[in-house]
Design a protein around this motif. Structure first.
Motif, PDB file in Angstrom:
ATOM      1  N   GLU A   1       0.382  11.561  -5.893  1.00 31.71           N
ATOM      2  CA  GLU A   1      -0.460  10.366  -5.778  1.00 31.71           C
ATOM      3  C   GLU A   1       0.407   9.109  -5.696  1.00 31.71           C
ATOM      4  OE1 GLU A   1      -1.086  12.884  -7.708  1.00 31.71           O
ATOM      5  OE2 GLU A   1      -3.157  13.483  -7.264  1.00 31.71           O
ATOM      6  N   GLU A   2       1.472   9.068  -6.483  1.00 33.07           N
ATOM      7  CA  GLU A   2       2.392   7.931  -6.420  1.00 33.07           C
ATOM      8  C   GLU A   2       3.202   7.957  -5.120  1.00 33.07           C
ATOM      9  OE1 GLU A   2       3.087   7.219 -11.197  1.00 33.07           O
ATOM     10  OE2 GLU A   2       4.455   8.545 -10.114  1.00 33.07           O
TER      11      GLU A   2
ATOM     12  N   LEU B   1       2.226   8.984  -2.300  1.00 34.82           N
ATOM     13  CA  LEU B   1       1.367   8.499  -1.224  1.00 34.82           C
ATOM     14  C   LEU B   1       1.624   7.018  -0.973  1.00 34.82           C
ATOM     15  CD1 LEU B   1      -1.029   8.695   0.747  1.00 34.82           C
ATOM     16  CD2 LEU B   1      -2.551   8.405  -1.218  1.00 34.82           C
ATOM     17  N   SER B   2       1.749   6.244  -2.032  1.00 36.93           N
ATOM     18  CA  SER B   2       2.033   4.809  -1.889  1.00 36.93           C
ATOM     19  C   SER B   2       3.473   4.547  -1.485  1.00 36.93           C
ATOM     20  CB  SER B   2       1.730   4.074  -3.198  1.00 36.93           C
ATOM     21  OG  SER B   2       0.348   3.931  -3.395  1.00 36.93           O
TER      22      SER B   2
ATOM     23  N   VAL C   1      -6.469   1.214  -0.402  1.00 38.13           N
ATOM     24  CA  VAL C   1      -6.361   2.529  -1.024  1.00 38.13           C
ATOM     25  C   VAL C   1      -7.758   3.133  -1.045  1.00 38.13           C
ATOM     26  CG1 VAL C   1      -5.975   3.785  -3.186  1.00 38.13           C
ATOM     27  CG2 VAL C   1      -4.320   2.078  -2.419  1.00 38.13           C
TER      28      VAL C   1
ATOM     29  N   TYR D   1      -3.324   5.841 -10.199  1.00 37.84           N
ATOM     30  CA  TYR D   1      -1.887   5.980  -9.993  1.00 37.84           C
ATOM     31  C   TYR D   1      -1.437   5.538  -8.604  1.00 37.84           C
ATOM     32  CZ  TYR D   1      -1.453   8.234 -14.493  1.00 37.84           C
ATOM     33  OH  TYR D   1      -1.460   8.466 -15.846  1.00 37.84           O
ATOM     34  N   THR D   2      -2.208   5.849  -7.560  1.00 36.48           N
ATOM     35  CA  THR D   2      -1.833   5.417  -6.216  1.00 36.48           C
ATOM     36  C   THR D   2      -1.864   3.901  -6.119  1.00 36.48           C
ATOM     37  OG1 THR D   2      -2.666   7.464  -5.233  1.00 36.48           O
ATOM     38  CG2 THR D   2      -2.443   5.576  -3.774  1.00 36.48           C
TER      39      THR D   2
ATOM     40  N   LEU E   1      -4.157   3.938   2.728  1.00 36.92           N
ATOM     41  CA  LEU E   1      -3.661   5.078   1.957  1.00 36.92           C
ATOM     42  C   LEU E   1      -4.859   5.839   1.413  1.00 36.92           C
ATOM     43  CD1 LEU E   1      -1.011   3.056  -0.116  1.00 36.92           C
ATOM     44  CD2 LEU E   1      -0.696   4.115   2.145  1.00 36.92           C
TER      45      LEU E   1
ATOM     46  N   ASP F   1      -6.669   9.122  -0.548  1.00 33.84           N
ATOM     47  CA  ASP F   1      -6.611  10.257  -1.479  1.00 33.84           C
ATOM     48  C   ASP F   1      -8.019  10.487  -2.027  1.00 33.84           C
ATOM     49  OD1 ASP F   1      -6.234  12.135  -3.416  1.00 33.84           O
ATOM     50  OD2 ASP F   1      -4.897  10.932  -4.672  1.00 33.84           O
TER      51      ASP F   1
ATOM     52  N   TRP G   1      -2.969  11.969   1.280  1.00 37.50           N
ATOM     53  CA  TRP G   1      -2.575  13.034   0.350  1.00 37.50           C
ATOM     54  C   TRP G   1      -3.348  14.310   0.665  1.00 37.50           C
ATOM     55  CZ3 TRP G   1      -5.741  15.830  -2.909  1.00 37.50           C
ATOM     56  CH2 TRP G   1      -5.124  16.592  -3.902  1.00 37.50           C
TER      57      TRP G   1
ATOM     58  N   VAL H   1       2.056  14.796   1.695  1.00 41.76           N
ATOM     59  CA  VAL H   1       1.664  13.454   2.114  1.00 41.76           C
ATOM     60  C   VAL H   1       1.967  13.318   3.605  1.00 41.76           C
ATOM     61  CG1 VAL H   1       2.114  10.982   1.908  1.00 41.76           C
ATOM     62  CG2 VAL H   1       2.045  12.403  -0.158  1.00 41.76           C
TER      63      VAL H   1
END
Length: 242
Positions: free
Chosen positions: A52-53, A55-56, A72, A79-80, A154, A156, A194, A234
């Motif tokens: 998840e992190e 992804l950013s 997002v 978290y993202t 982004l 997810d 993601w 990702v």
């Protein structure tokens, strides 16, 4: 309520009952573990946030320029969004979620990262369906500025491009609907997504019908329940300049 387990909140939503839980597992040390469930299905755990992190970090690393406007899709446990805000180039971050309950957990700071997001003036929550907004470029993601374009989107939400949180999301994964979303990305901007699975060649081909450059990244992380490495992926897609 056990000292080792607490259900913090549970609410009925259009997708079913969504619940936020906190637990402690002595074998994993002195820390709280937060979980989100939809019905009996686990959606997210604060034990597993590497992808998840990523992804950013991976998505934004592919974006050129400063004063970035970023979307997002899917708030989760935050978290993202928090990873995105660590990029000092971001001017504004819109976090879109269809579940008002999930946004409420963050606004009320029932989850640890709610305090971080609420304290950052660049962050704004948008209550709405990512997929509806993504495929309506004349409306777009920003209710204050219809038709706005972004430097990065982004995503997810679904488990993978073929495993959906809601069956209605399936139509998004098509050249037609991805192209509508891409209209909301500036030339040279990025769409990143993601997936819980390894990269899917058929989905990469689909992404290639819309975006100029596609890169797929495999994210490995330790799974204490299985005592082995697990993987997510990702996808990072760059829109053409023309």
């Amino acid at each position: 309520m056990s000292l080792l387990f607490e259900e913090i909140d549970s609410q009925e939503t259009p997708l079913g009952v969504v619940s936020l839980r906190r637990r402690r597992m002595p074998a994993l040390g002195d820390r709280d573990i937060y979980e989100v469930k939809l019905g009996e299905e686990f959606l997210m755990s604060s034990l597993f946030v590497d992808a998840e992190e990523a992804l950013s970090t991976l998505g934004l690393a592919a974006v050129q320029g400063d004063r970035l406007s970023v979307v997002v899709g899917g708030l989760g446990l935050g978290y993202t969004a928090v990873a995105a805000l660590k990029d000092q180039r971001i001017k504004e971050l819109l976090v879109v979620d269809a579940l008002d309950a999930v946004i409420g957990w963050h606004k009320k700071e029932l989850v640890p990262l709610g305090k971080v997001l609420n304290a950052d003036a660049r962050n704004r929550y948008v209550h709405g369906s990512f997929f509806d907004l993504a495929t309506a470029p004349a409306v777009g993601f920003d209710p204050q500025c219809p038709g706005k374009k972004f430097d990065a989107i982004l995503l997810d939400i679904d488990h993978s491009p073929s495993e959906y949180l809601d069956a209605a999301n399936a139509s998004f994964y098509s050249t037609e609907h991805l192209s509508l979303m891409a209209e909301q990305i500036r030339p040279g901007g990025v769409f990143a997504m993601w997936s819980q699975n390894l990269p899917d060649p058929e989905f990469e081909k689909l992404l290639g019908s819309v975006f100029e450059r596609i890169e797929s990244h495999v994210i490995s992380f330790y799974n204490p329940f299985q005592n082995c490495e697990s993987t997510n992926s990702v996808y990072v897609c760059v829109k053409g300049e023309a």
